[in-house]
Motif scaffolding. Structure first.
Motif, PDB file in Angstrom:
ATOM      1  N   THR A  11       0.826  -1.203   0.000  1.00 53.93           N
ATOM      2  CA  THR A  11       0.000   0.000   0.000  1.00 53.93           C
ATOM      3  C   THR A  11       0.861   1.255   0.000  1.00 53.93           C
ATOM      4  N   ALA A  12       1.909   1.264   0.799  1.00 55.27           N
ATOM      5  CA  ALA A  12       2.783   2.435   0.858  1.00 55.27           C
ATOM      6  C   ALA A  12       3.516   2.650  -0.466  1.00 55.27           C
ATOM      7  N   THR A  13       3.921   1.581  -1.117  1.00 53.16           N
ATOM      8  CA  THR A  13       4.608   1.702  -2.400  1.00 53.16           C
ATOM      9  C   THR A  13       3.667   2.234  -3.474  1.00 53.16           C
ATOM     10  N   ALA A  14       2.465   1.716  -3.523  1.00 50.00           N
ATOM     11  CA  ALA A  14       1.487   2.190  -4.506  1.00 50.00           C
ATOM     12  C   ALA A  14       1.122   3.644  -4.262  1.00 50.00           C
ATOM     13  N   ALA A  16       2.980   5.967  -2.810  1.00 48.19           N
ATOM     14  CA  ALA A  16       4.123   6.797  -3.191  1.00 48.19           C
ATOM     15  C   ALA A  16       4.191   6.976  -4.700  1.00 48.19           C
ATOM     16  N   ALA A  17       3.984   5.902  -5.440  1.00 49.20           N
ATOM     17  CA  ALA A  17       4.023   5.994  -6.901  1.00 49.20           C
ATOM     18  C   ALA A  17       2.911   6.902  -7.429  1.00 49.20           C
ATOM     19  N   LEU A  18       1.719   6.772  -6.871  1.00 45.87           N
ATOM     20  CA  LEU A  18       0.612   7.613  -7.320  1.00 45.87           C
ATOM     21  C   LEU A  18       0.827   9.082  -6.977  1.00 45.87           C
ATOM     22  N   LEU A  19       1.426   9.364  -5.837  1.00 46.88           N
ATOM     23  CA  LEU A  19       1.710  10.756  -5.474  1.00 46.88           C
ATOM     24  C   LEU A  19       2.740  11.380  -6.414  1.00 46.88           C
ATOM     25  N   VAL A  20       3.760  10.630  -6.786  1.00 46.03           N
ATOM     26  CA  VAL A  20       4.771  11.149  -7.720  1.00 46.03           C
ATOM     27  C   VAL A  20       4.150  11.391  -9.091  1.00 46.03           C
ATOM     28  N   PHE A  25       2.019  14.999 -13.221  1.00 46.55           N
ATOM     29  CA  PHE A  25       0.905  15.336 -14.099  1.00 46.55           C
ATOM     30  C   PHE A  25       0.408  16.752 -13.837  1.00 46.55           C
ATOM     31  N   ASP A  26       0.290  17.153 -12.579  1.00 48.01           N
ATOM     32  CA  ASP A  26      -0.184  18.499 -12.245  1.00 48.01           C
ATOM     33  C   ASP A  26       0.762  19.570 -12.781  1.00 48.01           C
ATOM     34  N   MET A  50       5.207  13.593   0.966  1.00 48.90           N
ATOM     35  CA  MET A  50       4.366  12.458   1.356  1.00 48.90           C
ATOM     36  C   MET A  50       4.799  11.184   0.630  1.00 48.90           C
ATOM     37  N   ALA A  51       5.217  11.319  -0.626  1.00 52.41           N
ATOM     38  CA  ALA A  51       5.719  10.157  -1.365  1.00 52.41           C
ATOM     39  C   ALA A  51       7.000   9.634  -0.730  1.00 52.41           C
ATOM     40  N   ALA A  52       7.866  10.537  -0.282  1.00 54.50           N
ATOM     41  CA  ALA A  52       9.097  10.116   0.390  1.00 54.50           C
ATOM     42  C   ALA A  52       8.778   9.408   1.711  1.00 54.50           C
ATOM     43  N   LEU A  53       7.823   9.922   2.458  1.00 57.12           N
ATOM     44  CA  LEU A  53       7.411   9.277   3.703  1.00 57.12           C
ATOM     45  C   LEU A  53       6.837   7.879   3.444  1.00 57.12           C
ATOM     46  N   CYS A  54       6.017   7.763   2.423  1.00 49.81           N
ATOM     47  CA  CYS A  54       5.464   6.445   2.076  1.00 49.81           C
ATOM     48  C   CYS A  54       6.561   5.479   1.653  1.00 49.81           C
TER      49      CYS A  54
END
Length: 84
Positions: A11-14, A16-20, A25-26, A50-54
């Motif tokens: 869950t944390a890996t997914a 992090a990937a989605l946040l990056v 994209f933004d 947050m991605a780094a924390l995940c």
């Protein structure tokens, strides 16, 4: 985070990937000006930290090789026949 469940790594890996990907994209789809400044600020101040924390949570959730029982490699169970 309170329970030592190894499934949290996925869950944390997914997340992090989605946040990056969301930050990328933004920033790439925003128009120059205040919209771009807002996208960069959100990416730098919120999404990427947050991605780094995940990612840190995911790495810490991985099972450690030193904690697992290593196989016995002294081969004391083998008998060598010197007569042959």
């Amino acid at each position: 985070m309170l329970r030592p469940d190894p499934r949290r790594c996925l869950t944390a890996t997914a997340t992090a990937a989605l946040l990056v990907v969301d930050a990328w994209f933004d920033v790439t789809t925003s128009q120059p000006g205040p919209e771009l400044a807002t996208a960069v600020a959100m990416a730098v101040c919120a999404e990427l930290p947050m991605a780094a924390l995940c990612t840190v949570l995911a790495v810490r959730a991985l099972p450690s090789r030193t904690r697992d029982k290593a196989p016995d490699t002294d081969r004391s169970d083998l008998q060598v026949n010197a007569a042959t």
